[in-house]
Design an enzyme around this catalytic site. Sequence first.
Site, PDB file in Angstrom:
ATOM      1  N   HIS A  17       0.847  -1.196   0.000  1.00 52.77           N
ATOM      2  CA  HIS A  17       0.000   0.000   0.000  1.00 52.77           C
ATOM      3  C   HIS A  17       0.878   1.239   0.000  1.00 52.77           C
ATOM      4  O   HIS A  17       2.105   1.133  -0.041  1.00 52.77           O
ATOM      5  CB  HIS A  17      -1.005  -0.026   1.155  1.00 52.77           C
ATOM      6  CG  HIS A  17      -0.404  -0.026   2.521  1.00 52.77           C
ATOM      7  ND1 HIS A  17       0.266   1.043   3.060  1.00 52.77           N
ATOM      8  CD2 HIS A  17      -0.368  -0.994   3.469  1.00 52.77           C
ATOM      9  CE1 HIS A  17       0.670   0.755   4.285  1.00 52.77           C
ATOM     10  NE2 HIS A  17       0.312  -0.491   4.555  1.00 52.77           N
ATOM     11  N   HIS A  20       4.115   1.576   2.186  1.00 52.74           N
ATOM     12  CA  HIS A  20       5.344   0.917   1.727  1.00 52.74           C
ATOM     13  C   HIS A  20       5.990   1.716   0.599  1.00 52.74           C
ATOM     14  O   HIS A  20       7.207   1.887   0.564  1.00 52.74           O
ATOM     15  CB  HIS A  20       5.048  -0.503   1.216  1.00 52.74           C
ATOM     16  CG  HIS A  20       4.296  -1.346   2.198  1.00 52.74           C
ATOM     17  ND1 HIS A  20       3.044  -1.847   1.933  1.00 52.74           N
ATOM     18  CD2 HIS A  20       4.598  -1.741   3.451  1.00 52.74           C
ATOM     19  CE1 HIS A  20       2.618  -2.533   2.974  1.00 52.74           C
ATOM     20  NE2 HIS A  20       3.538  -2.478   3.916  1.00 52.74           N
ATOM     21  N   CYS A 125       2.364 -10.560  20.115  1.00 53.70           N
ATOM     22  CA  CYS A 125       1.434 -10.130  19.057  1.00 53.70           C
ATOM     23  C   CYS A 125       1.772 -10.897  17.782  1.00 53.70           C
ATOM     24  O   CYS A 125       2.861 -10.741  17.236  1.00 53.70           O
ATOM     25  CB  CYS A 125       1.530  -8.633  18.781  1.00 53.70           C
ATOM     26  SG  CYS A 125       0.596  -8.165  17.304  1.00 53.70           S
ATOM     27  N   CYS A 128       2.698  -8.467  14.847  1.00 52.23           N
ATOM     28  CA  CYS A 128       4.034  -7.868  14.947  1.00 52.23           C
ATOM     29  C   CYS A 128       5.096  -8.953  14.903  1.00 52.23           C
ATOM     30  O   CYS A 128       6.262  -8.681  14.683  1.00 52.23           O
ATOM     31  CB  CYS A 128       4.240  -7.130  16.261  1.00 52.23           C
ATOM     32  SG  CYS A 128       3.194  -5.706  16.517  1.00 52.23           S
ATOM     33  N   CYS A 143      -2.529  -5.214  21.416  1.00 53.07           N
ATOM     34  CA  CYS A 143      -1.390  -4.624  20.715  1.00 53.07           C
ATOM     35  C   CYS A 143      -1.725  -3.179  20.374  1.00 53.07           C
ATOM     36  O   CYS A 143      -2.744  -2.913  19.722  1.00 53.07           O
ATOM     37  CB  CYS A 143      -1.094  -5.407  19.441  1.00 53.07           C
ATOM     38  SG  CYS A 143       0.104  -4.560  18.396  1.00 53.07           S
ATOM     39  N   HIS A 146      -1.725  -2.923  16.359  1.00 56.15           N
ATOM     40  CA  HIS A 146      -2.740  -3.646  15.580  1.00 56.15           C
ATOM     41  C   HIS A 146      -4.103  -3.715  16.243  1.00 56.15           C
ATOM     42  O   HIS A 146      -5.068  -4.174  15.643  1.00 56.15           O
ATOM     43  CB  HIS A 146      -2.234  -5.058  15.258  1.00 56.15           C
ATOM     44  CG  HIS A 146      -1.028  -5.048  14.384  1.00 56.15           C
ATOM     45  ND1 HIS A 146       0.260  -5.221  14.866  1.00 56.15           N
ATOM     46  CD2 HIS A 146      -0.899  -4.826  13.058  1.00 56.15           C
ATOM     47  CE1 HIS A 146       1.115  -5.141  13.854  1.00 56.15           C
ATOM     48  NE2 HIS A 146       0.437  -4.893  12.757  1.00 56.15           N
ATOM     49  N   LYS A 299      -3.038   5.709  11.485  1.00 58.11           N
ATOM     50  CA  LYS A 299      -1.993   5.144  10.632  1.00 58.11           C
ATOM     51  C   LYS A 299      -2.610   4.304   9.525  1.00 58.11           C
ATOM     52  O   LYS A 299      -3.478   3.489   9.755  1.00 58.11           O
ATOM     53  CB  LYS A 299      -1.056   4.262  11.461  1.00 58.11           C
ATOM     54  CG  LYS A 299       0.075   3.679  10.621  1.00 58.11           C
ATOM     55  CD  LYS A 299       0.866   2.600  11.345  1.00 58.11           C
ATOM     56  CE  LYS A 299       1.899   2.007  10.396  1.00 58.11           C
ATOM     57  NZ  LYS A 299       2.397   0.709  10.819  1.00 58.11           N
ATOM     58  N   LYS A 302      -2.504  -2.117   6.563  1.00 58.05           N
ATOM     59  CA  LYS A 302      -3.331  -3.140   5.939  1.00 58.05           C
ATOM     60  C   LYS A 302      -4.273  -3.772   6.950  1.00 58.05           C
ATOM     61  O   LYS A 302      -5.392  -4.118   6.635  1.00 58.05           O
ATOM     62  CB  LYS A 302      -2.467  -4.192   5.244  1.00 58.05           C
ATOM     63  CG  LYS A 302      -1.394  -4.798   6.125  1.00 58.05           C
ATOM     64  CD  LYS A 302      -0.257  -5.345   5.284  1.00 58.05           C
ATOM     65  CE  LYS A 302       0.958  -5.621   6.172  1.00 58.05           C
ATOM     66  NZ  LYS A 302       2.198  -5.691   5.442  1.00 58.05           N
TER      67      LYS A 302
HETATM   68  N1  MSP Z   1       9.044  -6.815   7.776  1.00 61.10           N
HETATM   69  C1  MSP Z   1       9.135  -5.792   8.741  1.00 61.10           C
HETATM   70  C2  MSP Z   1      10.387  -4.973   8.552  1.00 61.10           C
HETATM   71  C3  MSP Z   1      11.663  -5.723   8.564  1.00 61.10           C
HETATM   72  S1  MSP Z   1      13.026  -4.715   8.227  1.00 61.10           S
HETATM   73  C4  MSP Z   1      14.348  -5.672   8.549  1.00 61.10           C
HETATM   74  C5  MSP Z   1       7.929  -4.883   8.621  1.00 61.10           C
HETATM   75  N2  MSP Z   1       7.268  -4.928   7.450  1.00 61.10           N
HETATM   76  S2  MSP Z   1       5.995  -4.035   7.075  1.00 61.10           S
HETATM   77  O1  MSP Z   1       5.500  -4.566   5.832  1.00 61.10           O
HETATM   78  O2  MSP Z   1       5.079  -3.967   8.158  1.00 61.10           O
HETATM   79  O3  MSP Z   1       6.570  -2.642   6.752  1.00 61.10           O
HETATM   80  C6  MSP Z   1       6.862  -1.716   7.752  1.00 61.10           C
HETATM   81  C7  MSP Z   1       7.433  -0.482   7.111  1.00 61.10           C
HETATM   82  O4  MSP Z   1       6.592  -0.056   6.016  1.00 61.10           O
HETATM   83  C8  MSP Z   1       7.465   0.730   8.036  1.00 61.10           C
HETATM   84  O5  MSP Z   1       8.603   0.761   8.863  1.00 61.10           O
HETATM   85  C9  MSP Z   1       7.463   1.835   7.023  1.00 61.10           C
HETATM   86  O6  MSP Z   1       8.740   1.964   6.472  1.00 61.10           O
HETATM   87  C10 MSP Z   1       6.486   1.338   5.985  1.00 61.10           C
HETATM   88  N3  MSP Z   1       5.112   1.707   6.305  1.00 61.10           N
HETATM   89  C11 MSP Z   1       4.048   0.873   6.462  1.00 61.10           C
HETATM   90  N4  MSP Z   1       2.942   1.618   6.709  1.00 61.10           N
HETATM   91  C12 MSP Z   1       3.258   2.913   6.713  1.00 61.10           C
HETATM   92  C13 MSP Z   1       2.549   4.110   6.903  1.00 61.10           C
HETATM   93  N5  MSP Z   1       1.253   4.148   7.129  1.00 61.10           N
HETATM   94  N6  MSP Z   1       3.247   5.261   6.854  1.00 61.10           N
HETATM   95  C14 MSP Z   1       4.602   5.297   6.630  1.00 61.10           C
HETATM   96  N7  MSP Z   1       5.300   4.186   6.444  1.00 61.10           N
HETATM   97  C15 MSP Z   1       4.661   2.978   6.468  1.00 61.10           C
HETATM   98  O7  MSP Z   1       7.649  -4.170   9.551  1.00 61.10           O
END
Ligand code: MSP
Length: 507
Positions: A17, A20, A125, A128, A143, A146, A299, A302
Amino acid sequence: MSFYITTPIYYVNAAPHLGHAYSTIGADILARHHRQRGEDVFFLTGTDEHGEPVALAAEREGVTPKELADRNAARFEALMPRINASNDFFIRTSDPRHKERVQAFMQRVHDNGYVYKGLYEGWYCPRCADFKSENEIAEGNTCPIHRIPLDREEEENWFFRLSAFQEQLEQLYATTDWVAPPSRFNEARAFITGGLQDVSLSRAKLTWGVEVPWDPEHVFYVWFDALLNYYTALSFGAGERDRTQELWPVTLQILAKDILKFHAVIWPAMLLAAGEALPQKLFIHGYLTMRDAAGEDVKMSKSLGNVLDPFEVMDKFGTDALRYYCFREVSFGQDGAVSTAGFESRYETELANDYGNLASRTIAMIARYRDGATPDAEPDAALAADFEALDEEVVDLLDRAEITQALERIWQRVRRLNRYVEEQAPWKLAKDPEQAAKLDTVLRSLAEGLRVVTVLLHAYMPETTERLMGALGQDGGFAIGTARFGEGISTHPARVTPLDPPLFPKQ
Ligand code: MSP
């Protein structure tokens, strides 16, 4: 000089989304900027495929974890060219080469005496994939991220002696400013001074993960395997040869605050435990949020289902518009709300009017009044003064990953150029043959100002700036050294080509 930059690797338990895309675009802007500076850039992104969240999602969908990982990793991989990310490699943690290197690294940690077997009990969690410490548990044992109930879990597994690094980490935070912005640095330091406890390193129940080499009944807890991607990728993802020696330690790691603790506390401890150098800098950005029905900014995630689909936005407005909007609207480092209405408004007023229209008008006037040849006149000194040291300001800000502030400085000049058009009214000058020299100066100054902002905007909007540079008849490229007012054109009269359609067509 090398510049190695990373994004978090994304979980494959759901589709990508805008959140990312945001981290990846931020890192891409910096990667492109450093390439403009002539550095040897390596830009890494990818997917985090092991662990409980993926195993659970696969179970829900009735497929194997690998099938789910393949399907969703493909979607993340496809997102990259679509958002114009110039990543040099896309790592997948299910890659056997990654697994091998994780095992070798963790074996070193083990052999250095930082691993032991113990019993773990705590609040966990599953989304997480993390056990929560006391201060991370929301009301009713839920959590805070979440908003789901936590599970009470107990199991025998391997532990990482995080507590052994208490002093070294305190020292790290006392002597460097390796985490930015300062609020996040303080948060990480407070976590450390609060006292570090050992963390569990393996899972006995799970099979979807990297096997622990000294105890194959266990797989590594997903975070250990995931964090190591930044290190393992250099051995097989950076070309034919292993480039770890050249590129490690990583120059800059981009991530959001949700995963601060892992990156700012556990990650350096893992590296210390293996005797490796530490990352030079972490930059922690905020969340893209969306306003909910109650008027609260939440925030985008997903699991909460309130996501903007980046593909849809790009289909309608183009990739560059999305790249621009995210970093204009939300100050990199802080939280900020995004919305379709906000996007449309900035598209209209800033991209279509301020920049697109400036480009169209400038080129159209050169075509009309000078038959398409940019006059080889000396640019206006007063305007030149307003561009003085702009390149240095931008470089300085981007050195600190201040992407939004740098964009604001550039945009001030875009607006300055629009005012210049109004002040000079070239259409009036064109009516008076005695003002021909003056008109030459004005047209040349506009073309030159436009060229400078376009070089500087290149990292933000690669496609638009390429197109505009071509339309301005400039073939000098985008090297940062050319972002000086007065250093373009001069040797040959650049021929312009009208912009049709405009850079940002009205919707
Ligand atoms: N897989 C772990 C990260 C491992 S790194 C060694 C993870 N994945 S995640 O798919 O949940 O992605 C988290 C990251 O996605 C956040 O740290 C950020 O960089 C980005 N974001 C996800 N949602 C976001 C927002 N709503 N706003 C900004 N960044 C976001 O955690």
